[in-house]
Write a protein that holds these residues in place. Structure first.
Motif, PDB file in Angstrom:
ATOM      1  N   PHE A   1       9.981   2.792  -9.155  1.00  0.00           N
ATOM      2  CA  PHE A   1       8.689   3.055  -8.529  1.00  0.00           C
ATOM      3  C   PHE A   1       8.856   3.091  -7.021  1.00  0.00           C
ATOM      4  CE2 PHE A   1       4.653   0.983  -6.825  1.00  0.00           C
ATOM      5  CZ  PHE A   1       3.932   2.174  -6.794  1.00  0.00           C
ATOM      6  N   SER A   2       8.363   4.150  -6.401  1.00  0.00           N
ATOM      7  CA  SER A   2       8.340   4.281  -4.951  1.00  0.00           C
ATOM      8  C   SER A   2       6.896   4.524  -4.537  1.00  0.00           C
ATOM      9  CB  SER A   2       9.218   5.449  -4.497  1.00  0.00           C
ATOM     10  OG  SER A   2       9.006   5.759  -3.134  1.00  0.00           O
ATOM     11  N   ASP A   3       6.331   3.602  -3.743  1.00  0.00           N
ATOM     12  CA  ASP A   3       4.929   3.779  -3.365  1.00  0.00           C
ATOM     13  C   ASP A   3       4.809   4.732  -2.176  1.00  0.00           C
ATOM     14  OD1 ASP A   3       5.519   2.335  -1.050  1.00  0.00           O
ATOM     15  OD2 ASP A   3       4.501   0.514  -1.718  1.00  0.00           O
ATOM     16  N   SER A   4       3.603   4.922  -1.692  1.00  0.00           N
ATOM     17  CA  SER A   4       3.361   5.893  -0.622  1.00  0.00           C
ATOM     18  C   SER A   4       4.019   5.481   0.691  1.00  0.00           C
ATOM     19  CB  SER A   4       1.859   6.083  -0.423  1.00  0.00           C
ATOM     20  OG  SER A   4       1.230   4.843  -0.137  1.00  0.00           O
ATOM     21  N   ASP A   5       4.369   4.190   0.830  1.00  0.00           N
ATOM     22  CA  ASP A   5       5.094   3.711   2.013  1.00  0.00           C
ATOM     23  C   ASP A   5       6.605   3.666   1.786  1.00  0.00           C
ATOM     24  OD1 ASP A   5       2.738   3.273   3.514  1.00  0.00           O
ATOM     25  OD2 ASP A   5       2.415   1.372   2.479  1.00  0.00           O
ATOM     26  N   ASN A   6       7.039   4.182   0.630  1.00  0.00           N
ATOM     27  CA  ASN A   6       8.458   4.261   0.258  1.00  0.00           C
ATOM     28  C   ASN A   6       9.090   2.895   0.005  1.00  0.00           C
ATOM     29  OD1 ASN A   6       8.430   7.120   0.517  1.00  0.00           O
ATOM     30  ND2 ASN A   6       8.660   6.897   2.723  1.00  0.00           N
ATOM     31  N   THR A   7       8.281   1.936  -0.398  1.00  0.00           N
ATOM     32  CA  THR A   7       8.815   0.670  -0.895  1.00  0.00           C
ATOM     33  C   THR A   7       9.284   0.878  -2.331  1.00  0.00           C
ATOM     34  OG1 THR A   7       7.295  -0.575   0.505  1.00  0.00           O
ATOM     35  CG2 THR A   7       8.297  -1.753  -1.345  1.00  0.00           C
ATOM     36  N   ILE A   8      10.506   0.441  -2.635  1.00  0.00           N
ATOM     37  CA  ILE A   8      11.129   0.734  -3.929  1.00  0.00           C
ATOM     38  C   ILE A   8      11.131  -0.513  -4.814  1.00  0.00           C
ATOM     39  CG2 ILE A   8      13.194   1.595  -5.085  1.00  0.00           C
ATOM     40  CD1 ILE A   8      11.936   3.635  -3.221  1.00  0.00           C
ATOM     41  N   PHE A   9      10.797  -0.301  -6.096  1.00  0.00           N
ATOM     42  CA  PHE A   9      10.913  -1.357  -7.099  1.00  0.00           C
ATOM     43  C   PHE A   9      11.607  -0.774  -8.317  1.00  0.00           C
ATOM     44  CE2 PHE A   9       9.380  -3.314 -11.027  1.00  0.00           C
ATOM     45  CZ  PHE A   9       9.727  -4.639 -10.792  1.00  0.00           C
ATOM     46  N   GLU A  10      12.598  -1.496  -8.868  1.00  0.00           N
ATOM     47  CA  GLU A  10      13.312  -1.046 -10.067  1.00  0.00           C
ATOM     48  C   GLU A  10      13.358  -2.154 -11.109  1.00  0.00           C
ATOM     49  OE1 GLU A  10      16.701   1.756 -10.175  1.00  0.00           O
ATOM     50  OE2 GLU A  10      16.985   1.133  -8.082  1.00  0.00           O
ATOM     51  N   LYS A  11      13.305  -1.750 -12.360  1.00  0.00           N
ATOM     52  CA  LYS A  11      13.445  -2.687 -13.467  1.00  0.00           C
ATOM     53  C   LYS A  11      14.000  -1.921 -14.658  1.00  0.00           C
ATOM     54  CE  LYS A  11      10.908  -6.184 -16.129  1.00  0.00           C
ATOM     55  NZ  LYS A  11       9.571  -6.810 -16.365  1.00  0.00           N
ATOM     56  N   PHE A  12      14.848  -2.586 -15.473  1.00  0.00           N
ATOM     57  CA  PHE A  12      15.391  -1.930 -16.661  1.00  0.00           C
ATOM     58  C   PHE A  12      15.585  -2.959 -17.755  1.00  0.00           C
ATOM     59  CE2 PHE A  12      18.981  -3.029 -13.934  1.00  0.00           C
ATOM     60  CZ  PHE A  12      19.798  -3.745 -14.805  1.00  0.00           C
ATOM     61  N   SER A  13      15.783  -2.457 -18.972  1.00  0.00           N
ATOM     62  CA  SER A  13      15.955  -3.341 -20.116  1.00  0.00           C
ATOM     63  C   SER A  13      16.855  -2.669 -21.144  1.00  0.00           C
ATOM     64  CB  SER A  13      14.589  -3.650 -20.752  1.00  0.00           C
ATOM     65  OG  SER A  13      14.757  -4.370 -21.958  1.00  0.00           O
TER      66      SER A  13
END
Length: 266
Positions: free
Chosen positions: A47-59
């Motif tokens: 996920f990259s928000d409009s301010d380009n902050t990145i979040f990742e998760k996997f399983s």
């Protein structure tokens, strides 16, 4: 889905994304890989928000396979996300490599463009979506290319999708609103095709992910012992960019592009 015991390798990789007008971007994966008698299921979120902050998760826990019909639904409680894709463009199917003694590579772009929404962390995002499925029965380290360039652009009026594979074999396919072109030039800040008359220009480019593929795997996962290091040590870079589409020098459309470059050495 039954385990295929007749082939030593099989991979089915599903990719979904959605981006709204502000640039909030979701990339989702679901894949199943079979290596002889072993079977692995993977799901992931970037996920990259409009301010380009990145979040990742996997399983690597078992999750149901999303259906790839005209109306596609994804619900993954492990990633705390759900969404829908309503197909608006006709699907594109392309056998990228077939009749090889080591296996095949087939690409099914069942949602070249879709009206989409995603619910994440209690908030709903609406925008244009894209979804595809890749079927691979050839081991990745036996693929006859070393560089992959892939991406797509979506707006109200336009859909542009490109796939460029370079190595021992060369594949250069691009589709603009369903029409195929084979002369695409994929540069750092633009895509040029139709004898130079069509240009998709990238601006305000954001890097969503950059690094070796091995980093998406848990530290001691068994899959690291089953896949050659040339693949795991390959480099993947994903981008998000505001984009402007011009014909004969005149800008006719704008929207967002999501694209990537993957490289590895044999």
């Amino acid at each position: 889905m039954k385990l295929n015991r007749t082939r030593p390798f099989r991979l089915e990789k599903m990719y979904f994304d959605c981006i709204d007008e502000d640039g909030n971007c979701f990339i989702l994966y679901w894949s199943v890989m079979e290596i002889r008698f072993l079977r692995f299921i993977y799901s992931g979120l970037l996920f990259s928000d409009s301010d380009n902050t990145i979040f990742e998760k996997f399983s690597f826990k078992k999750t149901p396979r999303p259906g790839a019909t005209r109306f596609l639904t994804v619900e993954n409680p492990l990633l705390n996300i759900k969404g829908e894709w309503w197909q608006t463009d006709n699907p594109i199917y392309c056998p990228l490599l077939n009749n090889l003694k080591n296996g095949d590579l087939n690409w099914n772009c069942h949602h070249p463009k879709a009206e989409s929404w995603i619910e994440y962390n209690g908030k709903i995002y609406r925008g244009y979506g894209y979804a595809e499925t890749l079927f691979l029965s050839i081991k990745p380290w036996n693929l006859p290319f070393e560089v992959i360039k892939w991406g797509h652009f979506m707006s109200e009026k336009s859909t542009i999708i490109w796939i460029q594979l370079n190595g021992e074999q060369h594949i250069n396919n691009l589709w603009y609103n369903g029409k195929e072109y084979n002369d695409g030039m994929i540069l750092e800040d633009r895509v040029i095709f139709n004898k130079g008359g069509f240009v998709l220009l990238f601006q305000n480019i954001s890097t969503l992910r950059e690094g070796e593929i091995i980093h998406i795997l848990p530290k001691y996962h068994i899959i690291k012992a089953l896949i050659k290091k040339s693949i795991l040590n390959g480099n993947e870079t994903k981008y998000k960019a505001e984009s402007f589409f011009a014909i004969d020098g005149k800008t006719i459309d704008n929207g967002w592009s999501l694209y990537e470059t993957v490289t590895w050495k044999k």
